[in-house]
Motif scaffolding. Structure first.
Motif, short mmCIF file in Angstrom:
data_model
loop_
_atom_site.label_atom_id
_atom_site.label_comp_id
_atom_site.label_asym_id
_atom_site.label_seq_id
_atom_site.Cartn_x
_atom_site.Cartn_y
_atom_site.Cartn_z
N MET A 102 0.81 -1.23 -0.07
CA MET A 102 0.00 -0.09 -0.07
C MET A 102 0.85 1.33 0.01
SD MET A 102 -3.04 0.73 2.44
CE MET A 102 -2.25 0.95 3.95
N SER A 103 0.94 1.98 -0.98
CA SER A 103 1.48 3.33 -1.08
C SER A 103 0.78 4.46 -0.40
CB SER A 103 2.15 3.65 -2.52
OG SER A 103 0.61 3.92 -3.17
N PRO B 10 -0.49 8.03 -0.18
CA PRO B 10 -0.49 9.08 -1.16
C PRO B 10 0.31 10.45 -0.38
CG PRO B 10 -2.84 8.73 0.23
CD PRO B 10 -1.65 7.94 0.70
N SER B 11 0.54 11.30 -1.53
CA SER B 11 1.11 12.31 -1.06
C SER B 11 0.20 13.59 -0.80
CB SER B 11 2.26 12.65 -1.87
OG SER B 11 1.88 12.48 -3.16
N PRO C 62 -2.93 14.38 0.58
CA PRO C 62 -3.48 14.85 1.76
C PRO C 62 -2.67 15.73 2.63
CG PRO C 62 -4.31 12.70 1.24
CD PRO C 62 -2.90 12.98 0.59
N LYS D 295 -14.93 -2.99 10.38
CA LYS D 295 -14.88 -2.32 9.19
C LYS D 295 -15.03 -0.75 9.13
CE LYS D 295 -15.49 -6.50 6.41
NZ LYS D 295 -14.25 -7.14 6.40
N PRO E 278 -11.90 1.94 12.43
CA PRO E 278 -11.13 2.76 11.86
C PRO E 278 -11.48 4.33 11.66
CG PRO E 278 -11.88 0.76 10.52
CD PRO E 278 -12.65 0.79 11.89
N THR E 279 -12.93 4.46 12.00
CA THR E 279 -13.08 6.07 11.91
C THR E 279 -12.78 6.51 13.13
OG1 THR E 279 -15.15 5.33 10.67
CG2 THR E 279 -15.32 7.38 11.83
N TRP F 8 -2.79 7.65 8.12
CA TRP F 8 -2.36 8.73 7.27
C TRP F 8 -3.47 9.31 6.55
CZ3 TRP F 8 -4.40 7.29 3.02
CH2 TRP F 8 -4.85 5.89 2.67
N TRP F 9 -4.41 8.70 6.47
CA TRP F 9 -5.66 9.39 5.73
C TRP F 9 -6.28 10.61 6.54
CZ3 TRP F 9 -6.47 4.96 8.52
CH2 TRP F 9 -7.58 4.81 9.50
N MET G 17 -14.69 4.82 2.28
CA MET G 17 -13.61 4.66 3.21
C MET G 17 -12.47 5.43 2.80
SD MET G 17 -14.79 1.05 4.83
CE MET G 17 -16.53 1.02 5.75
N PRO G 18 -12.06 6.36 3.44
CA PRO G 18 -10.79 7.01 3.10
C PRO G 18 -9.47 6.07 3.24
CG PRO G 18 -11.54 7.85 5.21
CD PRO G 18 -12.90 6.99 4.76
N TRP G 19 -9.66 5.23 4.15
CA TRP G 19 -8.42 4.24 4.11
C TRP G 19 -8.30 3.00 3.55
CZ3 TRP G 19 -12.30 5.09 7.81
CH2 TRP G 19 -13.31 4.01 7.98
N ARG G 20 -9.43 2.86 2.74
CA ARG G 20 -9.36 1.83 1.66
C ARG G 20 -8.79 2.16 0.27
NH1 ARG G 20 -13.03 -3.18 2.28
NH2 ARG G 20 -12.68 -3.85 4.25
N THR G 21 -8.23 1.50 -0.28
CA THR G 21 -8.18 2.00 -1.65
C THR G 21 -9.19 1.91 -2.64
OG1 THR G 21 -7.40 -0.33 -2.47
CG2 THR G 21 -5.67 1.05 -1.53
N LEU H 183 -15.99 -3.75 -0.74
CA LEU H 183 -16.41 -3.63 0.45
C LEU H 183 -17.68 -4.87 0.70
CD1 LEU H 183 -16.40 -2.67 3.43
CD2 LEU H 183 -17.97 -0.73 2.71
N ASN I 225 -5.16 1.44 -6.92
CA ASN I 225 -4.52 1.50 -5.59
C ASN I 225 -4.54 2.67 -5.23
OD1 ASN I 225 -3.61 -1.09 -5.58
ND2 ASN I 225 -2.08 -0.67 -7.06
N HIS J 67 -6.33 6.16 -3.64
CA HIS J 67 -7.31 6.31 -2.36
C HIS J 67 -8.27 7.40 -2.91
CE1 HIS J 67 -4.17 4.22 -0.19
NE2 HIS J 67 -5.19 3.87 0.37
N ALA K 43 -9.34 10.07 -1.68
CA ALA K 43 -8.92 11.53 -1.65
C ALA K 43 -8.15 12.08 -2.73
CB ALA K 43 -8.20 11.76 -0.19
N GLN K 44 -7.91 11.07 -3.67
CA GLN K 44 -7.11 11.47 -4.73
C GLN K 44 -7.88 11.40 -5.88
OE1 GLN K 44 -4.40 7.81 -3.72
NE2 GLN K 44 -2.65 9.39 -4.36
#
Lengths: 264, 274
Positions: free
Chosen positions: A1-2, A4-5, A7, A179, A183-184, A259-260, B92-96, B103, B133, B135, B137-138
């Motif tokens: 998982m990369s 993102p830059s 946010p 799920k 996480p929230t 990170w999000w 979900m912002p944490w999921r790709t 989901l 891959n 997220h 937000a992108q």
């Protein structure tokens, strides 16, 4: 998982984490130098404030014992912190699930935090002995509360429509928890853990004051009784460094796992 | 033909303070297998209430009946049986992109690896190839809606409920998404109920257009759309299209005026319209 830059908000003029570390290191060196120069120039008595060079000399000569003390206190604090996080997260989840439990127990959780640990530290040492356990218990006692409260508020902040959507997919309570809700809540749990790190350190050191043979609390107390000012300052600096290192570790974990979330 | 889903005399009242407010009243509606049905209505007409009943999140008042494939069922029987796409994408912002798309399938019990593989194979269809891959937000708004639609399609159900999926998009993106949705739908015949505020969209997409009345909502008009498929973008300027639009506009205008008047009398929000 990369990661993102996008946010990550860029602050103009601050060249990232490495740059920050360099700037902060320079500031530290400047402050230590100013301390050294001021103590010498103003001819402050070493009994009031020793120059940092003397403190570092004391630290170096007692390095083996001091390293042992740091290790002991760190171990106690980490043990207590871990237990505090587990207990805090579990209580937060239970409160979010059962309103009745929250109404019954949360007021006592709040009240428990109003009793200063000094008031019953002795009892805890009598119950759990002179070793690591009593310090970890005190650290747990101090650190669980913010974690419990932030887990609860984090879960409560979940949009009910999102819960509804997962239910239309056929999700059960546990799946919704894993799920979506946890996480929230994770960013707000991490905020609490940042606070809990400092509290766990306080808990471990205060615990040592009530009876221990090793640790930073013992170093501080002995130095005070022996009127060994350099040793006292060595203890203070090491306590600060240890606490800061723990805090930094939590911030790194937060960056990795949430990170999000923008202010992570 | 037995309808896939049939609602008979469905009503729902909410207690708001000391008042009882009817949100929907005596709704009768059938969805046949493979239908693309669109639903238009004034703001606050109880559309969300109707949707929440159709996905099993809300039980209707007693007296109404829900039928699936001709069988009478309880309200919560619908939970997990209808693929729902809410107005907001709720990614979900944490999921790709890929993990958001799977989901629903994942919750449905499809093993993650198998679901991912299937999702990878349909990335092209949803115009998301190369973004698997990324997220949320992108992504742009249009892409986020496509991920949400992909999640809905990957939840393999015969009936899909789409709640104003393109409502937040700009006009150009929206027009492209409409054509694209029709292509996807024609490739994977599903029964669709599509809610919208936009009459052009309702006619362009639907086999039938339902008009909902002002609150308490019921189905006021049902208008078949006899336009041939596949539909070209310029169909919206054709004479039959304009004629349908005239009829629908009149009906919707009428209800909007009633809804607006009611809103001025007393402000009673639909509890399900968040």
């Amino acid at each position: 998982m990369s990661a993102p830059s996008a946010p990550v908000p860029a602050v103009p003029g601050v060249p990232g984490v490495a740059g920050n570390a360099a700037i902060q290191l320079i500031a530290l060196v400047v402050m230590l130098a100013a301390w050294e120069v001021a103590v010498r120039a103003l001819d402050v008595s070493p009994g009031k404030l020793p120059p940092p060079s003397a403190v570092f000399a004391t630290m170096w000569s007692g390095r083996v014992a001091l390293a042992g003390a740091v290790g002991t206190t760190l171990y106690e604090a980490l043990l207590g912190l871990a237990a505090g996080i587990v207990f805090g997260v579990l209580s937060g989840i239970s409160f979010s699930r059962f309103r009745l439990l929250e109404r019954m127990l949360l007021p006592y959780f709040v009240a428990s935090q109003a009793v200063p640990i000094i008031a019953f530290g002795a009892i805890i040492v009598m119950w759990f002995g002179n070793g690591v356990a009593s310090k970890a218990v005190i650290a747990t006692y101090l650190s669980f509360f913010p974690v419990a409260v932030n887990t609860l508020t984090g879960i409560r902040r979940v949009n009910p429509e999102e819960v509804g959507l997962l239910r239309t997919f056929g999700a059960g309570t546990m799946e919704i928890l894993w799920k979506l809700q946890l996480p929230t809540a994770l960013p707000s749990i991490f905020t609490a853990v940042r606070l809990a790190v400092g509290l766990a350190m306080v808990g471990a050191i205060v615990g040592e004051w009530f009876g221990a043979s090793q640790g930073l609390g013992v170093v501080l107390l002995t130095a005070m009784f022996d009127n060994h000012v350099e040793q006292l300052w060595a203890g203070i600096l090491l306590t600060g460094v240890t606490g800061t290192a723990l805090f930094a570790a939590v911030v790194l974990l937060q960056r990795k796992f949430v990170w999000w979330h923008a202010d992570g | 033909m037995t309808p896939k889903i049939r609602l008979q005399n469905i009503s729902k009242r909410f207690a708001v303070g000391s008042n009882v407010v009817p949100a929907v009243e005596n709704v009768n509606l059938s969805l046949n297998s493979g239908d693309f049905v669109t639903l238009v209505g004034p703001s606050g007409c109880g559309k969300s209430t109707l949707f929440n009943i159709l996905v099993g999140l809300l039980a209707p008042d007693s007296g109404g009946e829900l039928h699936i494939d001709g069988k009478l069922v309880a309200a919560d029987h619908l939970l997990g049986r209808v693929a729902f796409m809410p107005q907001r994408d709720m990614l979900m912002p944490w999921r790709t992109v890929l993990d958001n798309a799977i989901l629903a399938a994942e919750i449905d019990g499809v093993p993650r690896a198998a679901a991912r593989k299937r999702a990878l194979d349909s990335l092209d269809r949803f115009g998301l190839r190369g973004f698997e891959n990324h997220h949320p937000a992108q992504l742009s708004g249009g892409m986020r809606q496509r991920v949400a639609l992909m999640r809905t399609f990957m939840f393999d159900r015969d009936v899909m409920l789409l709640d104003e999926p393109f409502g937040a998009l700009d006009a150009l993106t929206r027009a492209m998404m409409q054509r694209w949705l029709l292509e996807v739908w024609e490739g994977a015949k599903r029964t669709v109920l599509f809610i919208t505020h936009d009459i052009d969209e309702a006619i362009f997409l639907g086999d039938r257009v339902l008009v909902m009345s002002a609150r308490p909502g019921h189905i006021k008009m049902e208008l078949p759309v006899p336009l041939p498929r596949p539909r070209a973008p310029d169909i919206i300027t054709s004479a039959p299209f304009v004629e349908l639009k005239r009829t629908l506009l009149a009906a919707v205008e009428d209800e909007s005026r009633k809804a607006f008047a009611a809103m001025n009398r007393e402000i009673l929000p639909d509890p399900a319209d968040a």
